[in-house]
Design an enzyme around this catalytic site. Structure first.
Site, mmCIF file in Angstrom:
data_model
loop_
_atom_site.group_PDB
_atom_site.id
_atom_site.type_symbol
_atom_site.label_atom_id
_atom_site.label_comp_id
_atom_site.label_asym_id
_atom_site.label_seq_id
_atom_site.Cartn_x
_atom_site.Cartn_y
_atom_site.Cartn_z
ATOM 1 N N GLY A 161 0.830 -1.201 0.000
ATOM 2 C CA GLY A 161 0.000 0.000 0.000
ATOM 3 C C GLY A 161 0.861 1.246 0.000
ATOM 4 O O GLY A 161 2.015 1.215 0.450
ATOM 5 N N GLN A 219 2.943 9.982 0.923
ATOM 6 C CA GLN A 219 4.259 9.321 0.956
ATOM 7 C C GLN A 219 5.104 9.629 -0.270
ATOM 8 O O GLN A 219 6.300 9.351 -0.281
ATOM 9 C CB GLN A 219 4.096 7.799 1.102
ATOM 10 C CG GLN A 219 3.515 7.393 2.440
ATOM 11 C CD GLN A 219 3.428 5.882 2.540
ATOM 12 O OE1 GLN A 219 2.441 5.304 2.137
ATOM 13 N NE2 GLN A 219 4.480 5.246 3.034
ATOM 14 N N CYS A 252 6.210 -0.004 7.012
ATOM 15 C CA CYS A 252 5.797 1.141 6.193
ATOM 16 C C CYS A 252 6.953 1.538 5.292
ATOM 17 O O CYS A 252 8.096 1.590 5.760
ATOM 18 C CB CYS A 252 5.423 2.301 7.116
ATOM 19 S SG CYS A 252 4.942 3.803 6.242
ATOM 20 N N LEU A 253 6.671 1.816 4.015
ATOM 21 C CA LEU A 253 7.744 2.203 3.094
ATOM 22 C C LEU A 253 8.415 3.513 3.529
ATOM 23 O O LEU A 253 9.539 3.785 3.133
ATOM 24 C CB LEU A 253 7.218 2.328 1.662
ATOM 25 C CG LEU A 253 6.742 1.016 1.017
ATOM 26 C CD1 LEU A 253 6.178 1.273 -0.370
ATOM 27 C CD2 LEU A 253 7.870 -0.004 0.958
ATOM 28 N N HIS A 266 -3.962 1.265 7.837
ATOM 29 C CA HIS A 266 -2.635 1.890 7.783
ATOM 30 C C HIS A 266 -2.600 3.039 6.766
ATOM 31 O O HIS A 266 -2.155 4.149 7.077
ATOM 32 C CB HIS A 266 -1.608 0.804 7.428
ATOM 33 C CG HIS A 266 -0.208 1.282 7.269
ATOM 34 N ND1 HIS A 266 0.826 0.797 8.041
ATOM 35 C CD2 HIS A 266 0.358 2.176 6.418
ATOM 36 C CE1 HIS A 266 1.950 1.401 7.668
ATOM 37 N NE2 HIS A 266 1.696 2.231 6.688
ATOM 38 N N GLU A 267 -3.112 2.759 5.559
ATOM 39 C CA GLU A 267 -3.037 3.770 4.495
ATOM 40 C C GLU A 267 -3.990 4.934 4.764
ATOM 41 O O GLU A 267 -3.642 6.087 4.510
ATOM 42 C CB GLU A 267 -3.321 3.147 3.126
ATOM 43 C CG GLU A 267 -2.367 2.031 2.719
ATOM 44 C CD GLU A 267 -0.888 2.397 2.817
ATOM 45 O OE1 GLU A 267 -0.534 3.585 2.666
ATOM 46 O OE2 GLU A 267 -0.078 1.490 3.072
ATOM 47 N N HIS A 300 -2.501 7.412 7.091
ATOM 48 C CA HIS A 300 -1.541 8.326 6.460
ATOM 49 C C HIS A 300 -2.225 9.618 6.004
ATOM 50 O O HIS A 300 -1.628 10.693 6.054
ATOM 51 C CB HIS A 300 -0.896 7.672 5.231
ATOM 52 C CG HIS A 300 0.327 6.852 5.528
ATOM 53 N ND1 HIS A 300 1.455 7.374 6.148
ATOM 54 C CD2 HIS A 300 0.630 5.561 5.254
ATOM 55 C CE1 HIS A 300 2.380 6.420 6.237
ATOM 56 N NE2 HIS A 300 1.905 5.315 5.713
HETATM 57 NI NI NI Z 1 2.834 3.477 5.564
#
Ligand code: NI
Length: 152
Positions: free
Chosen positions: A46, A51, A89-90, A131-132, A135
């Protein structure tokens, strides 16, 4: 294919609230396409627009069963039953920790054509939705940790 640079923890943009998408135009399509390429390139499941440095309420998700694009998403139902699984998380490369999340959620979101759709997520997909969507409100998964944040 166009890859965008992923913003990492410490950049204040990650704590900001993203704005609703009003225009479903070429600019949005390019953003979504680039987000998909960037997520796949990093083997992520995701990615939220913030991000890649864009404060728009747009998310791409692929938990292995196909790409989902979520515009202006909201969680409309969350199970009382919870799950405790490892999350990463990226934007926090190499960091992982166990979080507490609902076991299943229902998300309402627009697609790239502006049509409203509903999506059900269980287990990994429920974690991913939560999670997304966090953000988009400037929240990082470390807010949901039930144990230590580990580095691998
Ligand atoms: Ni993330």
């Amino acid at each position: 294919m166009a890859l965008r640079k992923i913003v990492t923890l410490g950049d204040p943009i990650l704590t900001k609230k993203s704005r609703r998408v009003e225009k479903f135009d070429e600019r949005l399509f390019t953003l979504l396409d680039d987000m998909k390429d960037t997520m796949r390139n990093q083997n992520g499941v995701g990615l939220a627009a913030v991000q890649v440095g864009v404060l728009k309420r747009a998310v791409v998700i692929d938990c292995g069963d196909g790409l989902i694009e979520l515009i202006n998403p909201e969680i409309t139902e969350a199970s009382g039953e919870l799950q405790h699984e490892q999350e990463g998380c990226l934007s926090l490369p190499g960091k992982f920790g166990v979080t507490e999340r609902p076991k299943s959620v229902i998300v309402k979101a627009q697609n790239r054509n502006g049509q409203w759709c509903f999506y059900k997520g269980e287990d990994l997909k429920a974690r991913c939705f939560c999670h997304e969507l966090d953000h988009l409100d400037g929240i990082i998964f470390t807010s949901h940790l039930t144990g230590p944040l580990e580095t691998y």
